[in-house]
Motif scaffolding. Sequence first.
Motif, PDB file in Angstrom:
ATOM      1  N   GLU A 161       0.844  -1.185   0.000  1.00 22.19           N
ATOM      2  CA  GLU A 161       0.000   0.000   0.000  1.00 22.19           C
ATOM      3  C   GLU A 161       0.886   1.244   0.000  1.00 22.19           C
ATOM      4  O   GLU A 161       1.874   1.326   0.739  1.00 22.19           O
ATOM      5  N   VAL A 162       0.537   2.219  -0.840  1.00 22.64           N
ATOM      6  CA  VAL A 162       1.285   3.476  -0.919  1.00 22.64           C
ATOM      7  C   VAL A 162       0.326   4.616  -0.601  1.00 22.64           C
ATOM      8  O   VAL A 162      -0.700   4.776  -1.264  1.00 22.64           O
ATOM      9  N   ASP A 163       0.658   5.404   0.408  1.00 21.84           N
ATOM     10  CA  ASP A 163      -0.200   6.513   0.839  1.00 21.84           C
ATOM     11  C   ASP A 163       0.533   7.844   0.673  1.00 21.84           C
ATOM     12  O   ASP A 163       1.747   7.936   0.911  1.00 21.84           O
ATOM     13  N   ASP A 164      -0.228   8.861   0.297  1.00 18.40           N
ATOM     14  CA  ASP A 164       0.273  10.238   0.281  1.00 18.40           C
ATOM     15  C   ASP A 164       1.646  10.336  -0.383  1.00 18.40           C
ATOM     16  O   ASP A 164       2.586  10.931   0.160  1.00 18.40           O
ATOM     17  N   ASP A 165       1.740   9.770  -1.566  1.00 21.19           N
ATOM     18  CA  ASP A 165       2.973   9.820  -2.348  1.00 21.19           C
ATOM     19  C   ASP A 165       2.978  11.132  -3.120  1.00 21.19           C
ATOM     20  O   ASP A 165       2.257  11.300  -4.103  1.00 21.19           O
ATOM     21  N   ILE A 166       3.783  12.079  -2.668  1.00 20.42           N
ATOM     22  CA  ILE A 166       3.802  13.396  -3.286  1.00 20.42           C
ATOM     23  C   ILE A 166       5.223  13.741  -3.729  1.00 20.42           C
ATOM     24  O   ILE A 166       6.189  13.465  -3.018  1.00 20.42           O
ATOM     25  N   SER A 167       5.327  14.302  -4.926  1.00 18.57           N
ATOM     26  CA  SER A 167       6.604  14.775  -5.441  1.00 18.57           C
ATOM     27  C   SER A 167       6.415  16.155  -6.041  1.00 18.57           C
ATOM     28  O   SER A 167       5.460  16.380  -6.801  1.00 18.57           O
ATOM     29  N   ILE A 168       7.315  17.047  -5.709  1.00 18.59           N
ATOM     30  CA  ILE A 168       7.312  18.398  -6.253  1.00 18.59           C
ATOM     31  C   ILE A 168       8.690  18.666  -6.843  1.00 18.59           C
ATOM     32  O   ILE A 168       9.708  18.513  -6.155  1.00 18.59           O
ATOM     33  N   PHE A 169       8.731  19.019  -8.117  1.00 15.09           N
ATOM     34  CA  PHE A 169       9.984  19.308  -8.805  1.00 15.09           C
ATOM     35  C   PHE A 169       9.944  20.720  -9.359  1.00 15.09           C
ATOM     36  O   PHE A 169       8.901  21.173  -9.872  1.00 15.09           O
ATOM     37  N   GLY A 170      11.068  21.405  -9.284  1.00 16.66           N
ATOM     38  CA  GLY A 170      11.187  22.728  -9.854  1.00 16.66           C
ATOM     39  C   GLY A 170      12.456  22.849 -10.681  1.00 16.66           C
ATOM     40  O   GLY A 170      13.506  22.315 -10.310  1.00 16.66           O
ATOM     41  N   ASN A 171      12.352  23.528 -11.812  1.00 20.06           N
ATOM     42  CA  ASN A 171      13.490  23.744 -12.702  1.00 20.06           C
ATOM     43  C   ASN A 171      13.493  25.221 -13.096  1.00 20.06           C
ATOM     44  O   ASN A 171      12.507  25.727 -13.628  1.00 20.06           O
ATOM     45  N   PHE A 172      14.614  25.922 -12.826  1.00 19.29           N
ATOM     46  CA  PHE A 172      14.676  27.358 -13.023  1.00 19.29           C
ATOM     47  C   PHE A 172      15.905  27.723 -13.850  1.00 19.29           C
ATOM     48  O   PHE A 172      16.981  27.133 -13.672  1.00 19.29           O
ATOM     49  N   GLY A 173      15.757  28.703 -14.735  1.00 17.38           N
ATOM     50  CA  GLY A 173      16.868  29.207 -15.512  1.00 17.38           C
ATOM     51  C   GLY A 173      16.733  30.693 -15.730  1.00 17.38           C
ATOM     52  O   GLY A 173      15.616  31.215 -15.866  1.00 17.38           O
ATOM     53  N   LEU A 174      17.874  31.399 -15.767  1.00 20.00           N
ATOM     54  CA  LEU A 174      17.847  32.855 -15.924  1.00 20.00           C
ATOM     55  C   LEU A 174      19.096  33.303 -16.652  1.00 20.00           C
ATOM     56  O   LEU A 174      20.227  32.978 -16.229  1.00 20.00           O
ATOM     57  N   GLU A 175      18.922  34.030 -17.752  1.00 20.24           N
ATOM     58  CA  GLU A 175      20.058  34.617 -18.446  1.00 20.24           C
ATOM     59  C   GLU A 175      20.600  35.785 -17.640  1.00 20.24           C
ATOM     60  O   GLU A 175      19.873  36.717 -17.308  1.00 20.24           O
ATOM     61  N   LEU A 176      21.875  35.711 -17.309  1.00 23.52           N
ATOM     62  CA  LEU A 176      22.514  36.796 -16.574  1.00 23.52           C
ATOM     63  C   LEU A 176      23.075  37.841 -17.515  1.00 23.52           C
ATOM     64  O   LEU A 176      22.936  39.048 -17.299  1.00 23.52           O
ATOM     65  N   THR A 177      23.747  37.375 -18.564  1.00 24.84           N
ATOM     66  CA  THR A 177      24.249  38.229 -19.632  1.00 24.84           C
ATOM     67  C   THR A 177      24.026  37.487 -20.936  1.00 24.84           C
ATOM     68  O   THR A 177      23.477  36.380 -20.957  1.00 24.84           O
ATOM     69  N   ASN A 178      24.488  38.072 -22.043  1.00 22.14           N
ATOM     70  CA  ASN A 178      24.382  37.358 -23.314  1.00 22.14           C
ATOM     71  C   ASN A 178      25.228  36.098 -23.344  1.00 22.14           C
ATOM     72  O   ASN A 178      25.046  35.252 -24.228  1.00 22.14           O
ATOM     73  N   ASP A 179      26.160  35.984 -22.399  1.00 19.08           N
ATOM     74  CA  ASP A 179      27.091  34.853 -22.434  1.00 19.08           C
ATOM     75  C   ASP A 179      27.063  33.996 -21.173  1.00 19.08           C
ATOM     76  O   ASP A 179      27.936  33.151 -20.995  1.00 19.08           O
ATOM     77  N   SER A 180      26.102  34.187 -20.314  1.00 18.85           N
ATOM     78  CA  SER A 180      26.064  33.388 -19.091  1.00 18.85           C
ATOM     79  C   SER A 180      24.627  33.251 -18.615  1.00 18.85           C
ATOM     80  O   SER A 180      23.773  34.100 -18.903  1.00 18.85           O
ATOM     81  N   GLU A 181      24.378  32.205 -17.868  1.00 20.82           N
ATOM     82  CA  GLU A 181      23.059  31.980 -17.299  1.00 20.82           C
ATOM     83  C   GLU A 181      23.169  31.288 -15.939  1.00 20.82           C
ATOM     84  O   GLU A 181      24.163  30.608 -15.645  1.00 20.82           O
ATOM     85  N   PHE A 182      22.160  31.478 -15.141  1.00 22.28           N
ATOM     86  CA  PHE A 182      22.027  30.850 -13.837  1.00 22.28           C
ATOM     87  C   PHE A 182      20.982  29.751 -13.935  1.00 22.28           C
ATOM     88  O   PHE A 182      19.985  29.896 -14.653  1.00 22.28           O
ATOM     89  N   TYR A 183      21.208  28.623 -13.233  1.00 19.68           N
ATOM     90  CA  TYR A 183      20.192  27.569 -13.216  1.00 19.68           C
ATOM     91  C   TYR A 183      20.067  26.993 -11.816  1.00 19.68           C
ATOM     92  O   TYR A 183      20.996  27.044 -11.001  1.00 19.68           O
ATOM     93  N   MET A 184      18.908  26.466 -11.558  1.00 15.01           N
ATOM     94  CA  MET A 184      18.620  25.843 -10.261  1.00 15.01           C
ATOM     95  C   MET A 184      17.490  24.836 -10.453  1.00 15.01           C
ATOM     96  O   MET A 184      16.524  25.112 -11.169  1.00 15.01           O
ATOM     97  N   PHE A 185      17.616  23.680  -9.847  1.00 11.84           N
ATOM     98  CA  PHE A 185      16.536  22.691  -9.887  1.00 11.84           C
ATOM     99  C   PHE A 185      16.615  21.823  -8.641  1.00 11.84           C
ATOM    100  O   PHE A 185      17.668  21.712  -7.999  1.00 11.84           O
ATOM    101  N   GLY A 186      15.497  21.234  -8.286  1.00 13.88           N
ATOM    102  CA  GLY A 186      15.466  20.391  -7.100  1.00 13.88           C
ATOM    103  C   GLY A 186      14.109  19.771  -6.898  1.00 13.88           C
ATOM    104  O   GLY A 186      13.195  19.915  -7.721  1.00 13.88           O
ATOM    105  N   ASN A 187      13.966  19.069  -5.784  1.00 15.88           N
ATOM    106  CA  ASN A 187      12.701  18.373  -5.527  1.00 15.88           C
ATOM    107  C   ASN A 187      12.478  18.167  -4.046  1.00 15.88           C
ATOM    108  O   ASN A 187      13.417  18.202  -3.237  1.00 15.88           O
ATOM    109  N   TYR A 188      11.238  17.978  -3.699  1.00 16.95           N
ATOM    110  CA  TYR A 188      10.831  17.454  -2.395  1.00 16.95           C
ATOM    111  C   TYR A 188       9.838  16.334  -2.658  1.00 16.95           C
ATOM    112  O   TYR A 188       8.839  16.527  -3.365  1.00 16.95           O
ATOM    113  N   SER A 189      10.088  15.160  -2.094  1.00 17.76           N
ATOM    114  CA  SER A 189       9.217  14.002  -2.309  1.00 17.76           C
ATOM    115  C   SER A 189       9.063  13.248  -0.998  1.00 17.76           C
ATOM    116  O   SER A 189      10.007  13.148  -0.209  1.00 17.76           O
ATOM    117  N   GLU A 190       7.868  12.691  -0.794  1.00 19.04           N
ATOM    118  CA  GLU A 190       7.606  11.929   0.419  1.00 19.04           C
ATOM    119  C   GLU A 190       6.509  10.908   0.151  1.00 19.04           C
ATOM    120  O   GLU A 190       5.581  11.177  -0.619  1.00 19.04           O
TER     121      GLU A 190
END
Length: 859
Positions: free
Chosen positions: A269-298
């Motif tokens: 039996e599996v109860d309350d199986d929740i996963s949240i994922f986020g993926n983020f990106g941001l151009e800092l300049t024409n030649d660089s970008e910032f990224y971030m991603f992660g998750n919370y799951s239970e």
Amino acid sequence: MKLKNNALNQAIKFALATTTAGLFISGSAIAADEQSETKVNKNVEKIAVVGTRSAPRSIGDSPVPIDIIGGEELEKSGNTDMLELLKGAVPSFNVHQNPISDAASLVRPANLRGLPSDSTLILLNGKRRHRASVIAFLGGGINDGAQGADISVIPSIALKQVEVLRDGAAAQYGSDAIAGVMNFQLKDASEGGKFEVRHGQYYEGDGDTTQISGNVGLPFTDNGFANLSFQYKTADATSRSEQRPDAAALSAAGVPEVSSLAQVWGAPEVDDDISIFGNFGLELTNDSEFYMFGNYSERDVRGGFYYRNPHTRPGVYSNDGGETLLVADLTEDMSGNCPTIAIDDNVLDNPDYISGVANNPDCFAFNETIPGGFTPNFGGNITDTSLTIGTKGMFTGGFFKGAFYDLSGTVGLNESRYFIYDTVNASLGADSPRDFSPGKYEQLEKNFNFDLSKGFDFDLAYDVNIAGGLEWHEETFTVISGDEASFTAGPLTEQGFGIGSNGFPGFKPSDAGEYTRRNYAAYVDIEAPFTEDFLMGLAVRFEDYDSFGTTTNYKVMAQYHVTEDLNVRGSVSTGFRAPTVGQANVSNVQTNLSDGVLQDSALLPPTNPIAVQLGGTELEPEESQSYTLGAVYTIGDLFLTLDYYNIEVDDRISQSEKIVLSQDDKDTLEAAGVPNAQSYAQVSFFTNDFDTTTQGIDLVANYTADMLGGSSTFSLAYNWNETEVTKFSDITGEFKVKRLEEDLPNHRATLTWAQQWESISLFTRANYYGEYQGVHVDYDATAKTADAAVTIDAEITYFLNESVSFSVGAQNLFDQDAEKLDFEDRTGIPNNNWGGQYYETSPYGINGGFYYAKATYTF
């Protein structure tokens, strides 16, 4: 996010132009896309990040085999578990449902190319994914002791695609990449999204599963994206069991409170199986970008264990195999004069029991409080979190001008809090609670990477790409002790009653601890196009561990275009897999079946004196040598690939056979302070004891055409895989060798037809499973060769409009049964001696057909 960086765009175009190989798309890769995508282009070129340190390239230009499975294809399945979705898409990927298998039922281990789960490296957006805290102590032979990543937490709705590198890649990515690499690419759209509701159940009427999932892309300022996904799921348990003969006999004899189904074989039996994922990106300049991603799951998981017979269970009801009852004297001076009670069909009817135990306050037996026996339920709360932050781009000046960089840091934590219900700590007698929390494992990993890549002009066909980098990794495994009742030695210990929560004794404070290992690596990767038709690559990686020392590995790969339609490719590499910190330090007590009898087995660290006495030594890394040779052929709309692989692994790490303890061994354990040591029948430990050679063939064929008034795609994927254990000792044992070699089918294939019309789509897949070894309760006397079988999956979707669609479908449409148990004639053991109906090693599970319906809203 659309990159404004022209230099980055040019680099991607450059990578795609470096060779002229024909397009290779796996059988999974070209399944039908959404209706709107199909109308635009049904032959979208697939781009892979995994397998190269240069800019992303077409997988047709890769000198090693790569499958790309689109996120849309993963959603065209009734199953809600990522492991099952991948099993249907990648023939060399196998996973079992593992009923009654301890922690392996909480985080199921999988196999790529017949190797254990921790021999496949898992990446998320190209970054190393942390391991699960769960160690599969009962892993069905192949995965005994495996500690791989938990990919079941990743929802399909969050994925842009999955890249499967079917080649050893430890020289590029480090430890664990012996069998290959799986890279899960998260969606990165800055607009639009999808919500989906799905519900289904098995044909048997159980296992009701409900899933609600969603994905939304949002702008992150004008120059970035925030892509968010969630999945919530519940699944009821299933049962494919019969009443055990011993439980039925007890009921017939009048023993009360015997469960009508004493032992359950099925999905937990599996109860309350929740996963949240986020993926983020941001151009800092024409030649660089910032990224971030992660998750919370239970999630919370709960499943059954083995039935405890009220006449025979050692340490609770009887210590002589059911001859006499285990009776406790409750007086302080042992003056209760408790009788010896012979056990017959119903000990409760025995006059000596009635007068001497049931009606005697000085004597106690568990038959008074739990007369019908009991079946512990094992469960856990699994929590998984991760976060990666980084920046990448191109240097525009100085010494590194024109070079691309990627700097990132990752932290991942997986926690497993264990629970066991409906059991006892027998040494506490009638005061024992029935539910326990035996403790907790935590796996914490930190990773920092710095990568550089640049093209250099050496007057070859195109620029030579040279990449290099540094990596630092820290891995911490923590054992947290359980509640006191789960491990304490109660007042009845000296009278032979078992210590700790029966079935899973708690971790004692002396077992608790935090174990850490650090390592760093330096690597270089070169890809050189000597001519327009000939590409070669070389990767070398040096790794230094603060435990066992250093290792250096290499990989050489090449691709040659024989004609415009035909190219050949191959690779030669070495690899390694470091023992996990958990494998090197964990100790545990398991209840397992040995020769059909429940026995307590102590898992000890390999450096424990008892383990050393029995042949244990400090763990060393596995070492591998592998090579592949293949070809890619394209003609019109037909795409065909054929690859042979050979993987030799020396000093494989696994859990040893359960070794029977002599009386001297027990005395030594007792002298070392191990409580209740005399009750342990067996000991196991992790060891580098055996070598294997795994070889196989992957065949992929795809064809697209306009037919039946719509667009059709046909995909065939076939895998032949064979493992031979070339060296082993009694520590591994012949039966485990047989499981390693024969449990998985040698032949697996899938044939897929995806059809798209104006407002209807159809997806059908036939799955072929060759012969395999059927095993029940990990007992060699039950093993047999099970027949090959075919299952059919199908889904049909109706598009009400551009936003709303409805689907119905089924997995195992024709309800193909798993192989039925049939060992009574060969061993004299009844087929349902433990309540099962099917061999649990079935590669397509024991639950049968599953049907479902879903509604999708796309915006």
